[in-house]
Design an enzyme around this catalytic site. Sequence first.
Site, PDB file in Angstrom:
ATOM      1  CG  HIS A   1      36.548  37.745 148.631  1.00  0.00           C
ATOM      2  ND1 HIS A   1      35.743  37.613 147.569  1.00  0.00           N
ATOM      3  CD2 HIS A   1      35.612  37.303 149.768  1.00  0.00           C
ATOM      4  CE1 HIS A   1      34.867  37.045 147.739  1.00  0.00           C
ATOM      5  NE2 HIS A   1      34.269  36.918 148.887  1.00  0.00           N
TER       6      HIS A   1
ATOM      7  CG  ASP B   1      37.370  44.046 149.271  1.00  0.00           C
ATOM      8  OD1 ASP B   1      36.284  44.415 149.857  1.00  0.00           O
ATOM      9  OD2 ASP B   1      37.609  42.907 149.108  1.00  0.00           O
TER      10      ASP B   1
ATOM     11  CD  GLN C   1      33.587  40.606 155.566  1.00  0.00           C
ATOM     12  OE1 GLN C   1      33.052  40.854 156.594  1.00  0.00           O
ATOM     13  NE2 GLN C   1      33.117  39.637 154.633  1.00  0.00           N
TER      14      GLN C   1
ATOM     15  CE  LYS D   1      30.195  40.592 151.800  1.00  0.00           C
ATOM     16  NZ  LYS D   1      30.556  39.087 152.278  1.00  0.00           N
TER      17      LYS D   1
ATOM     18  CB  CYS E   1      35.795  33.870 148.675  1.00  0.00           C
ATOM     19  SG  CYS E   1      34.149  33.017 147.999  1.00  0.00           S
TER      20      CYS E   1
HETATM   21  N1  PMP Z   1      35.598  41.211 149.428  1.00  0.00           N
HETATM   22  C1  PMP Z   1      35.455  40.828 150.761  1.00  0.00           C
HETATM   23  C2  PMP Z   1      36.709  41.169 151.884  1.00  0.00           C
HETATM   24  C3  PMP Z   1      34.449  39.964 151.095  1.00  0.00           C
HETATM   25  O1  PMP Z   1      34.345  39.527 152.305  1.00  0.00           O
HETATM   26  C4  PMP Z   1      33.499  39.707 149.969  1.00  0.00           C
HETATM   27  C5  PMP Z   1      32.257  38.881 150.328  1.00  0.00           C
HETATM   28  N2  PMP Z   1      32.466  37.952 151.175  1.00  0.00           N
HETATM   29  C6  PMP Z   1      33.659  40.547 148.799  1.00  0.00           C
HETATM   30  C7  PMP Z   1      34.964  41.255 148.622  1.00  0.00           C
HETATM   31  C8  PMP Z   1      32.632  40.360 147.661  1.00  0.00           C
HETATM   32  O2  PMP Z   1      31.512  40.881 147.940  1.00  0.00           O
HETATM   33  P1  PMP Z   1      30.100  40.631 147.182  1.00  0.00           P
HETATM   34  O3  PMP Z   1      30.033  39.249 147.014  1.00  0.00           O
HETATM   35  O4  PMP Z   1      29.049  41.240 148.032  1.00  0.00           O
HETATM   36  O5  PMP Z   1      30.386  41.095 145.936  1.00  0.00           O
END
Ligand code: PMP
Length: 415
Positions: free
Chosen positions: A124, A201, A204, A227, A365
Amino acid sequence: DNLALAKRCRGDFPLLSRQMHGRPLVYLDNAATSQKPQAVLDALQYYYQQQNANVHRGVYQLSEEATSAYEGARARVQRFINAAGVEEIIFLRGTTEAINLVAQAYARPRLQPGDEVLISAIEHHSNIVPWQIVCRQTGAQLRVIPVLDSGELDQAGFAELLSPRVRLLALTHVSNALGTINPVKEMIAQAHQQGIPVLIDGAQAVPHLRVDVQALDADFYAFSGHKLYGPTGIGALYGKRRLLEDMEPWQGGGEMIIQVSFEHTDYNQLPYKFEAGTPNIADAIGLAAALDYVDNLGLEAIAEQEQQLLDYGTQALQRVPGLRLIGTAQHKAAILSFVMEQAHPHDISTILDRCGVAVRAGHHCAMPLMQRFGIAGTARASLALYNTRDDIDVLVDALHEVVRMFGAPMAEGGQ
Ligand code: PMP
């Protein structure tokens, strides 16, 4: 019925009874954010109605109650991911802020020209851009583990990239765009053999898998509450105590100090050293309520049900003419990313919306990943504990509507 859990729980989520364009909402954008059970909404309201006060400061009873609720939430997170100590849990805004903290407070003072930060091709943006920034600040280089057509990481490529120049590996546990579950335990062990610390990270992963940071031996583990059926604006960074203790604070302010004079400031102990300013007390308490909710159902039961629904959805989508699934890893979390020959992802999602179905369309993203697959984006249906076969059936019917509107796919060799 093996989807009994979803049916039993749906009523706990008030938003799921909404209608969209006159149709019952089918919410399939859970990888972006999940809906919140009443228990979380109640916890937030109870805090504001009964316990609201600033934490760690007052000697009056109300402040002590707020402090103990907030610190109880930290202990709840510790238990959820099995951290060794409660001081290893830092409350932050979410995954993004957690990764930026590690990039700036851990990596930046330790990186030099010639050093490398290793990430993967399926990250991401929030696990790419903070490393680009710190590489630019320090003269270090960003290196990228390649991805195979299946959406799995190229393990041979990974092994080749491991070298004494690599100072940190930052890797997603589960891909938000493809659903791939990376073999992070094995990859962490390989990195550790060369003395390389690893940030995972987990944004997910935590909604879909039981995560044990000690069993993984992760050095840092980041996730977001929203999430995981919790509120927005709250997440956590886990860090091994030894590493966190060696780090300088990232932001300065109240809470993170013991004593301040204009000549010198002594920093507070962990975890407060990394929590400058009034923390997000209410949402931390809301997150703890979400963890209670998930653990009461059992993450294992949730995971099993989501896997059944993923199989059902995978088979159903493959029967839609012109549809191609992107991401066919053997180990996948409940994410169905796809393209259609005859329609752009944004058109797909607009038509689905008219049918009450909420999916995401775009690059998720993860623009470099989309480039790797030669596509601008995908449509993505991502599942949660409350999704049923009926939701998938409505999705599939709506996709047949797309086929009707845009026509059958062109024959092989057509443009
Ligand atoms: N890493 C991953 C794999 C994600 O899916 C996301 C959220 N889409 C993020 C990081 C970022 O999370 P946040 O926007 O809650 O900081």
